[in-house]
Design an enzyme around this catalytic site. Structure first.
Site, PDB file in Angstrom:
ATOM      1  N   LYS A   1       6.100  -2.722  -7.688  1.00  0.00           N
ATOM      2  CA  LYS A   1       5.611  -3.648  -6.660  1.00  0.00           C
ATOM      3  C   LYS A   1       4.335  -4.337  -7.112  1.00  0.00           C
ATOM      4  O   LYS A   1       4.185  -5.541  -6.989  1.00  0.00           O
ATOM      5  CB  LYS A   1       5.349  -2.914  -5.333  1.00  0.00           C
ATOM      6  CG  LYS A   1       6.552  -2.219  -4.753  1.00  0.00           C
ATOM      7  CD  LYS A   1       6.259  -1.604  -3.395  1.00  0.00           C
ATOM      8  CE  LYS A   1       5.214  -0.503  -3.402  1.00  0.00           C
ATOM      9  NZ  LYS A   1       5.656   0.763  -4.016  1.00  0.00           N
TER      10      LYS A   1
ATOM     11  N   ARG B   1       4.807   0.854   5.816  1.00  0.00           N
ATOM     12  CA  ARG B   1       5.418   2.061   5.272  1.00  0.00           C
ATOM     13  C   ARG B   1       6.001   2.955   6.354  1.00  0.00           C
ATOM     14  O   ARG B   1       6.571   3.990   6.021  1.00  0.00           O
ATOM     15  CB  ARG B   1       4.337   2.873   4.544  1.00  0.00           C
ATOM     16  CG  ARG B   1       4.382   2.733   3.012  1.00  0.00           C
ATOM     17  CD  ARG B   1       3.138   3.419   2.517  1.00  0.00           C
ATOM     18  NE  ARG B   1       3.165   4.007   1.234  1.00  0.00           N
ATOM     19  CZ  ARG B   1       2.533   3.497   0.163  1.00  0.00           C
ATOM     20  NH1 ARG B   1       1.972   2.317   0.207  1.00  0.00           N
ATOM     21  NH2 ARG B   1       2.495   4.165  -0.954  1.00  0.00           N
TER      22      ARG B   1
ATOM     23  N   ARG C   1      -4.945   6.797 -12.127  1.00  0.00           N
ATOM     24  CA  ARG C   1      -5.054   7.147 -10.715  1.00  0.00           C
ATOM     25  C   ARG C   1      -4.921   8.656 -10.553  1.00  0.00           C
ATOM     26  O   ARG C   1      -4.088   9.283 -11.177  1.00  0.00           O
ATOM     27  CB  ARG C   1      -3.953   6.458  -9.924  1.00  0.00           C
ATOM     28  CG  ARG C   1      -4.275   5.022  -9.647  1.00  0.00           C
ATOM     29  CD  ARG C   1      -3.128   4.312  -9.005  1.00  0.00           C
ATOM     30  NE  ARG C   1      -2.557   5.031  -7.859  1.00  0.00           N
ATOM     31  CZ  ARG C   1      -1.651   4.502  -7.055  1.00  0.00           C
ATOM     32  NH1 ARG C   1      -1.230   3.262  -7.250  1.00  0.00           N
ATOM     33  NH2 ARG C   1      -1.152   5.202  -6.045  1.00  0.00           N
TER      34      ARG C   1
ATOM     35  N   ARG D   1       4.817  11.740  -2.720  1.00  0.00           N
ATOM     36  CA  ARG D   1       4.842  10.318  -2.343  1.00  0.00           C
ATOM     37  C   ARG D   1       6.277   9.812  -2.220  1.00  0.00           C
ATOM     38  O   ARG D   1       6.597   9.024  -1.328  1.00  0.00           O
ATOM     39  CB  ARG D   1       4.043   9.490  -3.362  1.00  0.00           C
ATOM     40  CG  ARG D   1       2.528   9.716  -3.220  1.00  0.00           C
ATOM     41  CD  ARG D   1       1.754   9.391  -4.483  1.00  0.00           C
ATOM     42  NE  ARG D   1       1.808   8.010  -4.859  1.00  0.00           N
ATOM     43  CZ  ARG D   1       1.540   7.556  -6.094  1.00  0.00           C
ATOM     44  NH1 ARG D   1       1.200   8.408  -7.054  1.00  0.00           N
ATOM     45  NH2 ARG D   1       1.600   6.287  -6.359  1.00  0.00           N
TER      46      ARG D   1
HETATM   47  P1  AMP Z   1      -0.055   3.016  -3.259  1.00  0.00           P
HETATM   48  O1  AMP Z   1      -1.095   2.463  -4.170  1.00  0.00           O
HETATM   49  O2  AMP Z   1       0.646   1.947  -2.461  1.00  0.00           O
HETATM   50  O3  AMP Z   1       0.921   3.937  -3.948  1.00  0.00           O
HETATM   51  O4  AMP Z   1      -0.840   3.917  -2.170  1.00  0.00           O
HETATM   52  C1  AMP Z   1      -1.588   5.044  -2.550  1.00  0.00           C
HETATM   53  C2  AMP Z   1      -1.806   5.954  -1.348  1.00  0.00           C
HETATM   54  O5  AMP Z   1      -2.540   5.238  -0.336  1.00  0.00           O
HETATM   55  C3  AMP Z   1      -0.535   6.421  -0.651  1.00  0.00           C
HETATM   56  O6  AMP Z   1       0.030   7.573  -1.266  1.00  0.00           O
HETATM   57  C4  AMP Z   1      -1.045   6.705   0.753  1.00  0.00           C
HETATM   58  O7  AMP Z   1      -1.781   7.920   0.800  1.00  0.00           O
HETATM   59  C5  AMP Z   1      -2.051   5.572   0.967  1.00  0.00           C
HETATM   60  N1  AMP Z   1      -1.404   4.356   1.539  1.00  0.00           N
HETATM   61  C6  AMP Z   1      -1.268   3.140   0.936  1.00  0.00           C
HETATM   62  N2  AMP Z   1      -0.642   2.260   1.741  1.00  0.00           N
HETATM   63  C7  AMP Z   1      -0.365   2.942   2.885  1.00  0.00           C
HETATM   64  C8  AMP Z   1       0.307   2.603   4.095  1.00  0.00           C
HETATM   65  N3  AMP Z   1       0.819   1.370   4.296  1.00  0.00           N
HETATM   66  N4  AMP Z   1       0.402   3.553   5.060  1.00  0.00           N
HETATM   67  C9  AMP Z   1      -0.114   4.779   4.884  1.00  0.00           C
HETATM   68  N5  AMP Z   1      -0.727   5.189   3.763  1.00  0.00           N
HETATM   69  C10 AMP Z   1      -0.861   4.284   2.769  1.00  0.00           C
END
Ligand code: AMP
Length: 216
Positions: free
Chosen positions: A13, A88, A161, A172
Site C-alpha cells: 500500500k 480498518r 520498524r 497484524r
Molecule cells: P501500518 O503502518 O498501517 O501498518 O500501521 C501500523 C500500526 O498502527 C498498526 O499495526 C496499528 O497498531 C496502528 N494503526 C494504523 N492505522 C490504523 C487504523 N486505521 N486503525 C487502527 N490502528 C491503526
C-alpha cells in the site's frame, strides 16, 4: 479523487501510494505514519498508541479518525486523497463517510491488493528504509546499489520498524483478517472495489491501479 488502498500489512500500500503521489499529485494519508510521528514526538496520542502498535493491535477508531479529519482539513479542497491503512474497521468506515461528507468529498474507488500471507511475512520482516529520506529497501529483494548507502540521498543511516518482526506481523495479519477484511462487502455493495494482484511486480501493480482509476 479520493481512494482507499486496502490490503494486509506488507501488501504494498505504501509503495503504491508513493507512486500515486508523484504521478498524480495526490496526497497520501497513512494513519500508520501519522501514529509513528506521534509516537516519535511523544504526544499524548503517541504515548497512548505506542504499546498497542508494538503488539500489532489496532489503535482506537476515534483516534485514527480524528487524525484523518485533521489532515483533510489542513489539505484544502483541490488535492486528491489516498487513504493508506485506513479505514480498518467497520466503525472507521462509517466515520470516514461522515468525514468525507463534512469535507465535501466523495469516495471514488477502493483498491484491494490481494496477497499471499506467508509471502507477506517474508516481505515485511526484511524491509528497512533510509532514516534520512524514507526510501524503501529490502534485505532480499532490494538492497541499495552500494551496500550501506541510500540510492536516493546518499545517507548511510537506515531504520527498521519496531513492529516488523514475525510475531507482531502475525498479530497484524490476524487483526486484518478479523476486523479489516470484513469491511470489503460494504464497499462492494456500493460498486467501489477493484481487486488487484498485489503479488505481481511493483510496475504491474501500478499499471493495474492506473487502469482502475482511469474510469473514475
Ligand atoms: P501500518 O503502518 O498501517 O501498518 O500501521 C501500523 C500500526 O498502527 C498498526 O499495526 C496499528 O497498531 C496502528 N494503526 C494504523 N492505522 C490504523 C487504523 N486505521 N486503525 C487502527 N490502528 C491503526
Amino acid at each position: 479523487m479520493n481512494i482507499i488502498l486496502l490490503g494486509p500489512p506488507g501488501a504494498g500500500k505504501g509503495t503504491q501510494a508513493a507512486r500515486l503521489v508523484s504521478q498524480r499529485g495526490m496526497r497520501q494519508l497513512s494513519t500508520g505514519d501519522m501514529l509513528r510521528a506521534a509516537v516519535a514526538a511523544q504526544t499524548p496520542i503517541g504515548i497512548e498508541a505506542k504499546a498497542i502498535m508494538d503488539r500489532g493491535e489496532l489503535v482506537s477508531d476515534e483516534i485514527v479518525s480524528a487524525l484523518i479529519d485533521a489532515e483533510l482539513l489542513a489539505m484544502g479542497e483541490g488535492t486528491g486523497a489516498i487513504f493508506d491503512g485506513y479505514p480498518r474497521t467497520s466503525e472507521q468506515v462509517g466515520q470516514l463517510d461522515a468525514i468525507l461528507a463534512r469535507h465535501d468529498r466523495q469516495l471514488d474507488r477502493v483498491i484491494e491488493l490481494e496477497v499471499d500471507e506467508d509471502e507477506l511475512v517474508r516481505r515485511i520482516v526484511g524491509r528497512f528504509s533510509c532514516a534520512n529520506c524514507g526510501a524503501g529497501y529490502h534485505d532480499e529483494f532490494q538492497q541499495p546499489t552500494t551496500a550501506g548507502v541510500c540510492d536516493k540521498c546518499g545517507s548511510s543511516e537506515f531504520k527498521r520498524r519496531k513492529d516488523d518482526n514475525e510475531e507482531t506481523v502475525r498479530t497484524r495479519m490476524a487483526e486484518y483478517r478479523a476486523k479489516t477484511a470484513p469491511i470489503l462487502p460494504s464497499y462492494e455493495a456500493r460498486g467501489l472495489v477493484t481487486r488487484v494482484d498485489g503479488m505481481a511486480p511493483i510496475e504491474e501493480v501500478s499499471a493495474a491501479i492506473e487502469r482502475a482509476l482511469v474510469t473514475v
